[in-house]
Each structure stands twice: as structure tokens, then as C-alpha cells.
Scaffold this motif. Sequence first.
Motif, PDB file in Angstrom:
ATOM      1  N   GLY A  69       0.287  -1.383   0.002  1.00 16.02           N
ATOM      2  CA  GLY A  69      -0.274   0.249   0.223  1.00 16.02           C
ATOM      3  C   GLY A  69       0.792   1.252   0.084  1.00 16.02           C
ATOM      4  O   GLY A  69      -0.097   2.464   0.493  1.00 16.02           O
ATOM      5  N   LEU A  70       2.500   0.968  -0.526  1.00 14.11           N
ATOM      6  CA  LEU A  70       2.717   2.213  -0.090  1.00 14.11           C
ATOM      7  C   LEU A  70       2.568   3.192  -1.810  1.00 14.11           C
ATOM      8  O   LEU A  70       2.804   2.502  -2.554  1.00 14.11           O
ATOM      9  N   VAL A  71       2.191   4.296  -1.507  1.00 14.55           N
ATOM     10  CA  VAL A  71       1.935   5.030  -2.869  1.00 14.55           C
ATOM     11  C   VAL A  71       2.252   6.254  -2.993  1.00 14.55           C
ATOM     12  O   VAL A  71       2.722   6.904  -1.816  1.00 14.55           O
ATOM     13  N   GLU A  72       2.965   6.941  -3.578  1.00 15.10           N
ATOM     14  CA  GLU A  72       4.104   7.731  -4.033  1.00 15.10           C
ATOM     15  C   GLU A  72       4.303   8.824  -5.284  1.00 15.10           C
ATOM     16  O   GLU A  72       3.672   7.617  -6.426  1.00 15.10           O
TER      17      GLU A  72
ATOM     18  N   ARG B 186       1.818   5.859   3.273  1.00 17.61           N
ATOM     19  CA  ARG B 186       2.296   5.002   4.212  1.00 17.61           C
ATOM     20  C   ARG B 186       1.121   4.382   3.832  1.00 17.61           C
ATOM     21  O   ARG B 186      -0.516   4.273   5.134  1.00 17.61           O
ATOM     22  N   PRO B 187       0.950   2.584   4.310  1.00 14.51           N
ATOM     23  CA  PRO B 187      -0.230   1.818   5.380  1.00 14.51           C
ATOM     24  C   PRO B 187       0.014   2.320   6.917  1.00 14.51           C
ATOM     25  O   PRO B 187       0.750   2.627   7.271  1.00 14.51           O
TER      26      PRO B 187
ATOM     27  N   GLU C 179      -5.652  -2.524  -0.256  1.00 13.01           N
ATOM     28  CA  GLU C 179      -4.635  -1.938   0.415  1.00 13.01           C
ATOM     29  C   GLU C 179      -4.945  -0.767   0.344  1.00 13.01           C
ATOM     30  O   GLU C 179      -3.822   0.231   1.630  1.00 13.01           O
ATOM     31  N   ILE C 180      -5.628  -0.248  -0.455  1.00 15.61           N
ATOM     32  CA  ILE C 180      -5.591   1.320  -0.557  1.00 15.61           C
ATOM     33  C   ILE C 180      -6.827   2.362  -0.729  1.00 15.61           C
ATOM     34  O   ILE C 180      -7.475   1.204  -1.715  1.00 15.61           O
TER      35      ILE C 180
ATOM     36  N   GLU D 268      -4.112  -0.735   8.495  1.00 18.99           N
ATOM     37  CA  GLU D 268      -2.972  -1.298   8.121  1.00 18.99           C
ATOM     38  C   GLU D 268      -2.791  -1.237   6.535  1.00 18.99           C
ATOM     39  O   GLU D 268      -1.988  -1.028   6.045  1.00 18.99           O
ATOM     40  N   SER D 269      -4.349  -0.351   6.502  1.00 17.71           N
ATOM     41  CA  SER D 269      -4.112   0.235   4.668  1.00 17.71           C
ATOM     42  C   SER D 269      -3.709   1.528   4.566  1.00 17.71           C
ATOM     43  O   SER D 269      -3.886   2.554   5.697  1.00 17.71           O
ATOM     44  N   THR D 270      -3.124   2.006   3.639  1.00 16.96           N
ATOM     45  CA  THR D 270      -3.021   2.842   3.424  1.00 16.96           C
ATOM     46  C   THR D 270      -4.805   4.134   3.088  1.00 16.96           C
ATOM     47  O   THR D 270      -5.611   4.195   1.637  1.00 16.96           O
TER      48      THR D 270
END
Length: 575
Positions: free
Chosen positions: A330-333, A357-358, A489-490, A518-520
Motif C-alpha cells: 500500500g505505499l503510494v508515491e 504510507r500504510p 490495501e489502498i 493496516e491500509s493506506t
Amino acid sequence: MIKLRKFLKPFGLSVLAVLILVLLQSLSELYLPTLMSDIVDKGVVTGDTHYIWKIGGFMLLVAAGGMVCSVTASFFSAKVASGFGKSLRRKLFAHVGDFSLHEFDKIGTASLITRTTNDITQVQQVLVMMLRMMVMAPMMCIGGLIMALSKDAKLTLVLAVSLPILIIAIVIIARSGIPLFKAMQVKLDTLNRVLRENLTGIRVIRSFNKVEHEKKRFDTANLDLTNTAIKVNKIMAAMMPIMMMVLNLTSVAIVWFGGIRISNGHMEVGDMMAFIQYAMQIMFSFIMLSMMFVMVPRASVSAARINEVLETIADIKDPTEAATTDGKKGLVEFENVSFSYPGAEMPAISDISFSMRPGEVTAVIGGTGSGKSTLINLIPRFYDVDSGRVLIDGVDVRKMKQEELREKIGFVPQMAVLFTGSIAENIRFGKEHATDEEVQHAAKIAQATEFITNMPDGYNSVIAQGGTNVSGGQKQRLSIARALVRKPEIYIFDDSFSALDFKTDAKLRAALKEETVESTVLIVAQRVSTIIDADQIIVLDNGQIAGIGKHRELLETNEVYREIVMSQLSEEEIA
């Protein structure tokens, strides 16, 4: 239409059967006048009753065989055309499903609906005619000419005069009609668009007392289509009188000159009767062709519009070799991301860089047109960035399969969309095989349990088309439950709490915080109260980041954010 022939491949045997049956039917019809000629010349003239009964019975058998062939050919041709239409609609629907939002904007929803329904129906109707007539008309024309020549070659000079006149008339009328058929389909698109806007926007229309205005707008589009249809039908209607006039004059000429040849002993009465029938068959074969000329131009326009959709290549495609994430969950950039809508003078967003971040809640806030919705549409890859990169777990979203990418995301759009079906089915739209417990748990987190249980059939209560039997807040909560049941996850919430009261909003966000630990989580919101507790707040202004930080930090250091807060909260609430 030639480009669509590949959809006929599965029906090859049926098409072949139709062609053979039509050929046999044509042969039977070509043989009947010769038999009638024999009855007259060898039976009636000589008074041979036995010969009349014998050949008459054979004529009945030939006619019955032709009828059986005709009925069977009609059955198979209808079956082929229906199967063709079904395959084409399925292909068109699947192809449109792969379009990015850019292609939908380019072609238009109303036009896509018309092309999938009306245009395919036009092609389907012509296919039925073509399967029957593309063999019968040439066969009857050529066969009729050969048989007419065999009866009396000199009398066929009458046809040498009438047929060119007929052909010229058909060509002129067809050339006049084709542009109008194209215009009709475009105007049908316009009518569909006006009707669709009227039906979906009925509440707004009534609230602003614009019913009469919309009636006039519909009448204008309707009249425009009607006038074009009348014009094209007038042109096409001229075809039949012209053809009948030529056909009748040809019959008169054949009887006139045939009578002269009979009196001179160059021709038998039966042969002249057969010749008249062959002449009629030849002329009617041209009538069949003229009917195709009426239908084919419109169908060719429809086929071109269908091909335009099928040949439209989606901007967004899966990569040949798809990359997979490394399990960071779930890390989004965003790395220096810029994006412009096609034809826009200014970019919607430019040089955007941040990470989510998650376990954290990231909020995006900004004025109208600041680029909030554009930014979140880039994560599930509804659009592709012009420059920069959007990464999920270290992988560029353009290098991931779209299905795998979107499997990671629970998306709640700004406009809550529900589908016809039960409440449980709408929630399961997020996860097809979700258990009853999972559905109920998602509804509980989304604060939807109370109003669902108060409905007559609970989770089996039916949602009307467009969700018209539930309120805006209930729609939003069901949309949120649909995303929650997926356990992605997101999570992306695009202003998804705007229709909720403050109490429900607060309870929902508190329940979400426990559920999405635990999710973004990305929340786009207009209300400061919705995002005040976010781990990071991104302030957008004119498509650029004006600031990133927590509420207190931005309140002290960011002028844009402070203006937004001051416009919504009192000094006591801020303190």
C-alpha cells in the motif's frame, strides 16, 4: 460493412446453407415460366389434357420445393443475423469496457449507446436481406436474361432500353440518400443525449422550473431528426413508383412487340407468356437490389460508426511484461507528476510529489478546480500522467496490469453510483463472493446497518435504477460499504462524506480508523472537520501543492489552508 465480416465466421455453415437454399429457390422460380410455356404450347393449344395434368403436377412440386427452400433459408438467415448481432454487441461492449475516460469523453456516452443498440440493429436487418438477396437478385437477373434470350433474342431489346433507365434511377436516388442517412444517425445521437440528460437531471429541471425549456430542447432535436427522416424517405419513396412505371411500360412493350412476332409466326403464345414472366423476374431482381440500396446506405453508415469504436485504441493498455509489487502493501508515491486534459490550455496538476504510507490517513483539500479529483484518478490509472511517475509499492502503475492494480484499491467516487439489484448485491460488487457476515460487517462500519434493517426486506431490498429510492447519504454509505468489503490495501474516498451529517461523519471516520489500520487511506474532502485528524494534509491550489503537514502545522504556516479553515470554522472551533 466488409470489416465486420469476421463476426460471421462462427456462422459459416449456416451462411453456406442459406446461399445453397436461396440458389435452389431461384432455380425453381426460373424453371416455372418454362413449364407454364410448355403447358400452353404443348397442352392447351393441342388440347392434350393428360400433358396439362402431368406438367401442372410437376409445377406444383417445383413450387412446393421452392417454398420449402425459402422458409428454411429465412430461418437460417434470421439465426445468422441474430447471432451476428449478439457477437458484435458483446465485442463492442467488451471493447468499450477497456476505454480510458479520455475515449468516453471523445466519443460520448449517448453516441456509444446508439452505436451499441440502433446501429447494430441496422446492420443486422441488412444482413438478413443480403443473405437472401445477394444470391437471389443476381441469380434471378442473370438467369432471367438467359431464359428470356432462349425464348426470343430480338424481344430482349425491350429490356436493353428499360434496364439502363432503371439502373440510372437507382444510382441517382442512392447517391442522394447516403449523406442523409449519415446525418440521421448523428441526429439520433443528439436526440439520445437530450433524452438522457432530461431523464437523469429531472430533479434539477423541475427545481428550476425548466420543464418547458427542456420540452422545447427535445422538440428541436426531435424535429431535426424527423425532418431529415422525411427528406430521406421522400427520396427513397420515389424509387418504387419509378420502378413500377418502368416495369409496367416494359410489360406493355413486350406484349406489343411480342404480339407482332406471334402474328408473323416468329414466336409461340406460351413463349411470350414465359418471356413476360422472365422480364418481371429480371425487373423484380432490380427491385430487390433497390430495396438493398435503401437499407445498405444507412447500414453502411452504422457499420462505419461501429468500426470507429472498434478501431479506437485505448490510451491505457496493460504492459507486455507486467511488473509485480514487492509486498510493501500500500505505499503510494507521486514523483513530479503533471497531467493535462486533452485540449486544455493549462495542466490540471503540475509537479506533484508526496507519499502515502500504510496505516496513515492522507487528506487532500483545496478549492474548486484545484485538481483534487484529477490527482486521485491517476492512482487507479483512469488517466495516465503526462510526466513524472505514480508508484505503488515501488512499481510504476503503468507497468502493472490494470486488473492487479485496481484489485489493490477500494475506490469511492464523488458521485455515489448504485446498480439495479439488492443492497447485498450492490455491496458485493466490491467482492463477488463475500459472505453475509462480511457484507453486514462492511455495512456496519459504513454506518448503513440502521437504515438497511429498517427497509422492508433488509439486505434483500431492491435498489431502483440509479439508486432513486435511497437518499444521497444512504447512497454514499452503501458506496463506502462496497469499498470496505473488498478489504483493499489502498482506500480512496473522493469527497465521499459530503452528504453525511456531522454525527454520522464522525462515527464513520472513527469506525474506519479501526478498520483500515493496516491500509493506506486517501480522503479528498471539502469539509475541514472531515480531515482535521489526518496524519498528513495536502493542500492543493491551482493544480500545485501549496503545503503538506498536519492540521495545526498548516494552520500556522499555510495561508491557503488557513483561508479554507477560517471560512468553515469559528474561532472557538479553531482554538
